[in-house]
Design a protein around this motif. Structure first.
Motif, PDB file in Angstrom:
ATOM      1  N   GLU A 110      22.797  17.909   8.275  1.00 27.46           N
ATOM      2  CA  GLU A 110      21.596  17.535   9.024  1.00 27.46           C
ATOM      3  C   GLU A 110      20.847  16.362   8.399  1.00 27.46           C
ATOM      4  OE1 GLU A 110      22.452  20.603   7.961  1.00 27.46           O
ATOM      5  OE2 GLU A 110      20.685  21.746   7.287  1.00 27.46           O
ATOM      6  N   ASP A 111      21.278  15.896   7.235  1.00 27.08           N
ATOM      7  CA  ASP A 111      20.710  14.680   6.654  1.00 27.08           C
ATOM      8  C   ASP A 111      21.353  13.428   7.239  1.00 27.08           C
ATOM      9  OD1 ASP A 111      20.671  16.402   3.518  1.00 27.08           O
ATOM     10  OD2 ASP A 111      18.935  15.979   4.795  1.00 27.08           O
ATOM     11  N   THR A 112      22.371  13.606   8.043  1.00 29.21           N
ATOM     12  CA  THR A 112      23.046  12.473   8.667  1.00 29.21           C
ATOM     13  C   THR A 112      22.083  11.719   9.560  1.00 29.21           C
ATOM     14  OG1 THR A 112      25.223  13.520   8.607  1.00 29.21           O
ATOM     15  CG2 THR A 112      24.874  11.794  10.258  1.00 29.21           C
ATOM     16  N   ALA A 113      21.950  10.421   9.315  1.00 32.42           N
ATOM     17  CA  ALA A 113      21.004   9.597  10.062  1.00 32.42           C
ATOM     18  C   ALA A 113      21.122   8.155   9.581  1.00 32.42           C
ATOM     19  CB  ALA A 113      19.577  10.091   9.852  1.00 32.42           C
ATOM     20  N   VAL A 114      20.461   7.288  10.305  1.00 28.56           N
ATOM     21  CA  VAL A 114      20.244   5.932   9.812  1.00 28.56           C
ATOM     22  C   VAL A 114      18.933   5.954   9.034  1.00 28.56           C
ATOM     23  CG1 VAL A 114      19.893   3.521  10.396  1.00 28.56           C
ATOM     24  CG2 VAL A 114      21.477   4.912  11.752  1.00 28.56           C
ATOM     25  N   TYR A 115      18.995   5.495   7.807  1.00 25.79           N
ATOM     26  CA  TYR A 115      17.824   5.496   6.926  1.00 25.79           C
ATOM     27  C   TYR A 115      17.219   4.090   6.890  1.00 25.79           C
ATOM     28  CZ  TYR A 115      18.797  10.205   5.335  1.00 25.79           C
ATOM     29  OH  TYR A 115      18.971  11.571   5.280  1.00 25.79           O
ATOM     30  N   TYR A 116      15.899   4.043   7.074  1.00 24.57           N
ATOM     31  CA  TYR A 116      15.187   2.769   7.126  1.00 24.57           C
ATOM     32  C   TYR A 116      14.169   2.683   5.986  1.00 24.57           C
ATOM     33  CZ  TYR A 116      16.942   2.445  11.920  1.00 24.57           C
ATOM     34  OH  TYR A 116      17.736   2.378  13.029  1.00 24.57           O
ATOM     35  N   ASN A 148       0.834  -1.199   0.000  1.00 21.18           N
ATOM     36  CA  ASN A 148       0.000   0.000   0.000  1.00 21.18           C
ATOM     37  C   ASN A 148       0.873   1.255   0.000  1.00 21.18           C
ATOM     38  OD1 ASN A 148      -1.419  -2.182   2.046  1.00 21.18           O
ATOM     39  ND2 ASN A 148      -2.814  -1.296   0.529  1.00 21.18           N
ATOM     40  N   THR A 149       1.915   1.201   0.815  1.00 21.92           N
ATOM     41  CA  THR A 149       2.851   2.317   0.927  1.00 21.92           C
ATOM     42  C   THR A 149       4.246   1.752   1.091  1.00 21.92           C
ATOM     43  OG1 THR A 149       1.242   3.795   1.989  1.00 21.92           O
ATOM     44  CG2 THR A 149       3.554   4.305   2.328  1.00 21.92           C
ATOM     45  N   ILE A 150       5.204   2.369   0.467  1.00 20.53           N
ATOM     46  CA  ILE A 150       6.596   1.979   0.642  1.00 20.53           C
ATOM     47  C   ILE A 150       7.452   3.225   0.568  1.00 20.53           C
ATOM     48  CG2 ILE A 150       7.006   1.488  -1.817  1.00 20.53           C
ATOM     49  CD1 ILE A 150       8.717  -0.945  -0.743  1.00 20.53           C
ATOM     50  N   GLY A 151       8.498   3.237   1.381  1.00 23.57           N
ATOM     51  CA  GLY A 151       9.341   4.427   1.357  1.00 23.57           C
ATOM     52  C   GLY A 151      10.443   4.389   2.385  1.00 23.57           C
ATOM     53  N   TRP A 152      10.852   5.595   2.801  1.00 24.73           N
ATOM     54  CA  TRP A 152      12.015   5.747   3.658  1.00 24.73           C
ATOM     55  C   TRP A 152      11.719   6.638   4.858  1.00 24.73           C
ATOM     56  CZ3 TRP A 152      16.422   3.075   2.589  1.00 24.73           C
ATOM     57  CH2 TRP A 152      16.521   2.510   1.321  1.00 24.73           C
ATOM     58  N   GLU A 170      11.752   9.798  11.643  1.00 23.59           N
ATOM     59  CA  GLU A 170      10.877  10.674  10.896  1.00 23.59           C
ATOM     60  C   GLU A 170      10.741  10.222   9.446  1.00 23.59           C
ATOM     61  OE1 GLU A 170      12.539  14.613  10.739  1.00 23.59           O
ATOM     62  OE2 GLU A 170      14.318  13.977   9.635  1.00 23.59           O
ATOM     63  N   LEU A 171       9.626  10.582   8.859  1.00 22.02           N
ATOM     64  CA  LEU A 171       9.371  10.262   7.466  1.00 22.02           C
ATOM     65  C   LEU A 171      10.291  11.073   6.573  1.00 22.02           C
ATOM     66  CD1 LEU A 171       5.971   9.862   5.707  1.00 22.02           C
ATOM     67  CD2 LEU A 171       7.583  11.528   4.812  1.00 22.02           C
ATOM     68  N   VAL A 172      10.818  10.408   5.548  1.00 25.08           N
ATOM     69  CA  VAL A 172      11.619  11.111   4.540  1.00 25.08           C
ATOM     70  C   VAL A 172      10.819  11.218   3.244  1.00 25.08           C
ATOM     71  CG1 VAL A 172      13.725  11.085   3.172  1.00 25.08           C
ATOM     72  CG2 VAL A 172      13.777  10.294   5.551  1.00 25.08           C
ATOM     73  N   ALA A 173      10.416  10.062   2.715  1.00 27.47           N
ATOM     74  CA  ALA A 173       9.667  10.058   1.462  1.00 27.47           C
ATOM     75  C   ALA A 173       8.949   8.728   1.323  1.00 27.47           C
ATOM     76  CB  ALA A 173      10.584  10.288   0.267  1.00 27.47           C
ATOM     77  N   THR A 174       7.738   8.775   0.796  1.00 26.81           N
ATOM     78  CA  THR A 174       6.972   7.556   0.594  1.00 26.81           C
ATOM     79  C   THR A 174       6.224   7.606  -0.728  1.00 26.81           C
ATOM     80  OG1 THR A 174       5.056   8.456   1.765  1.00 26.81           O
ATOM     81  CG2 THR A 174       6.600   7.149   3.063  1.00 26.81           C
ATOM     82  N   TYR A 226       6.807  13.811   0.567  1.00 25.54           N
ATOM     83  CA  TYR A 226       8.153  14.130   1.028  1.00 25.54           C
ATOM     84  C   TYR A 226       8.101  14.988   2.288  1.00 25.54           C
ATOM     85  CZ  TYR A 226       9.849  12.798  -3.630  1.00 25.54           C
ATOM     86  OH  TYR A 226      10.156  12.109  -4.788  1.00 25.54           O
ATOM     87  N   ALA A 227       9.087  14.793   3.136  1.00 20.95           N
ATOM     88  CA  ALA A 227       9.262  15.715   4.248  1.00 20.95           C
ATOM     89  C   ALA A 227       9.661  17.078   3.687  1.00 20.95           C
ATOM     90  CB  ALA A 227      10.356  15.210   5.185  1.00 20.95           C
ATOM     91  N   ASP A 228       9.214  18.123   4.309  1.00 19.10           N
ATOM     92  CA  ASP A 228       9.531  19.474   3.829  1.00 19.10           C
ATOM     93  C   ASP A 228      11.040  19.686   3.739  1.00 19.10           C
ATOM     94  OD1 ASP A 228       6.759  21.183   5.505  1.00 19.10           O
ATOM     95  OD2 ASP A 228       6.874  20.135   3.576  1.00 19.10           O
ATOM     96  N   SER A 229      11.764  19.077   4.651  1.00 20.15           N
ATOM     97  CA  SER A 229      13.210  19.300   4.721  1.00 20.15           C
ATOM     98  C   SER A 229      13.972  18.700   3.545  1.00 20.15           C
ATOM     99  CB  SER A 229      13.763  18.732   6.030  1.00 20.15           C
ATOM    100  OG  SER A 229      13.507  17.338   6.112  1.00 20.15           O
TER     101      SER A 229
END
Length: 114
Positions: free
Chosen positions: A87-93, A31-35, A45-49, A58-61
């Motif tokens: 500030e994009d530094t993170a673990v992406y899931y 139904n939904t897939i993303g990051w 936090e949501l990045v993009a789906t 997409y997240a505004d950022s």
């Protein structure tokens, strides 16, 4: 359902990276897939789906810098990241929803630093 993320790494500010998430089975069934992403000391936090029948979100950022796409032939969802900032530094899931059940892949580290 298994989600396998790849493509993280170290990149300088202003650089680009491409993340890929390989799903077990047909990716179009979700139904939904993303990051999502989680930085140290912060909430995930949501990045993009991509949502079936609706489209992308997409997240505004990250708007204007990141692009999410789905490759049905390869059963992957990709995240093209450009103009990266510290500030994009993170673990992406990688994340997917199937019949109202949430599935998460293992994270991939993205570090933006000079």
């Amino acid at each position: 359902v298994q989600l396998q993320a790849s493509g993280g790494g170290l990149v300088q500010p202003g650089g680009s990276l491409r993340l890929s998430c390989a799903a077990s089975g047909t990716i179009s069934r979700f139904n939904t897939i993303g990051w999502y992403r989680q930085a140290p000391g912060k909430q995930r936090e949501l990045v993009a789906t991509i949502t079936r029948g609706i489209g992308t979100n997409y997240a505004d950022s990250v708007k204007g810098r990141f692009t999410i796409s789905r490759d049905n032939a390869k059963d992957t969802v990709n995240l093209q990241m450009s103009s990266l900032k510290p500030e994009d530094t993170a673990v992406y899931y990688c994340h997917a929803v199937l019949v109202r059940v949430d599935y998460w892949g293992q994270g991939t580290q993205v570090t933006v630093s000079s």
